[in-house]
Design a protein around this motif. Structure first.
Motif, PDB file in Angstrom:
ATOM      1  N   HIS A 245       1.654   4.889  -8.032  1.00 36.62           N
ATOM      2  CA  HIS A 245       0.406   4.705  -8.786  1.00 36.62           C
ATOM      3  C   HIS A 245       0.353   5.690  -9.952  1.00 36.62           C
ATOM      4  CE1 HIS A 245      -3.827   4.341  -9.781  1.00 36.62           C
ATOM      5  NE2 HIS A 245      -3.794   3.181  -9.124  1.00 36.62           N
TER       6      HIS A 245
ATOM      7  N   ARG B 138       0.826  -1.214   0.000  1.00 39.48           N
ATOM      8  CA  ARG B 138       0.000   0.000   0.000  1.00 39.48           C
ATOM      9  C   ARG B 138       0.862   1.267   0.000  1.00 39.48           C
ATOM     10  NH1 ARG B 138      -5.062  -1.548   3.991  1.00 39.48           N
ATOM     11  NH2 ARG B 138      -6.040  -2.968   2.509  1.00 39.48           N
TER      12      ARG B 138
ATOM     13  N   LYS C  44       0.903   3.856  -3.295  1.00 41.65           N
ATOM     14  CA  LYS C  44       0.555   5.281  -3.216  1.00 41.65           C
ATOM     15  C   LYS C  44       1.622   6.149  -3.876  1.00 41.65           C
ATOM     16  CE  LYS C  44      -2.275   5.073   0.929  1.00 41.65           C
ATOM     17  NZ  LYS C  44      -2.401   5.477   2.349  1.00 41.65           N
TER      18      LYS C  44
END
Length: 171
Positions: free
Chosen positions: A141, A134, A138
């Motif tokens: 992306h 994650r 972030k």
């Protein structure tokens, strides 16, 4: 109408198809199924006996197949590392897995590469893998980096590494 035609317009009544023998059809072994069972599946590990299922039931059986069912974690690991013929040389066959042979920690080169991609040690837990994915997602992306092909490529690598490691069984 010619007189030498013997089927009278109803093929089942006359000579139509009489030269063929009846085809033997094996029915699906799944309880209550009336489809043709053309797809073999092993009844148990190391056995030559087979079930014969229709395609949907064969797929269901294979999805639920677990070679190590009923074994403790220690027995499963012992069987995987056993090179004798009694265990069907399971560990020798691992060399030909798509991910490559396993190192001394039990990881393939592909799994080690996935840990490197996620910037993690191979002792990371599933929770740590998820948290790191994650965090990196972030950063790299494509929505956070519009028009940057290097970031998009890095994001794809991170996604592929996570997809590989999130399904890895923990012994």
């Amino acid at each position: 109408m010619p007189s030498d035609i013997k089927n009278f317009g109803f093929p089942r009544w006359g000579e139509y198809g009489r030269e063929r023998e009846a085809e033997v059809v094996r029915m699906c072994d799944y309880s209550g199924c009336n489809e043709k069972g053309a797809h073999p599946a092993p009844k148990s590990p190391g056995s030559n006996e087979r079930w014969y299922f229709c395609k949907p039931h064969a797929a269901e059986y294979n999805r639920n197949w677990d070679f190590f069912q009923g074994m403790s974690d220690e027995e499963a690991m012992r069987h995987m590392n056993d090179t004798s013929e009694s265990s069907d040389a399971f560990s020798q066959a691992k060399t030909y897995e798509w991910g490559g042979g396993l190192d001394e920690d039990g990881f393939s080169s592909t799994e080690n590469s996935a840990f490197d991609t996620l910037e993690l040690d191979n002792t990371a837990t599933q929770e740590e893998i998820k948290r790191q994915f994650r965090k990196l997602a972030k950063i790299y992306h494509p929505d956070a980096n519009p028009g940057d092909p290097a970031a998009a490529e890095r994001f794809q690598q991170i996604q592929a590494a996570y997809d590989l490691l999130k399904e890895r069984p923990v012994f």
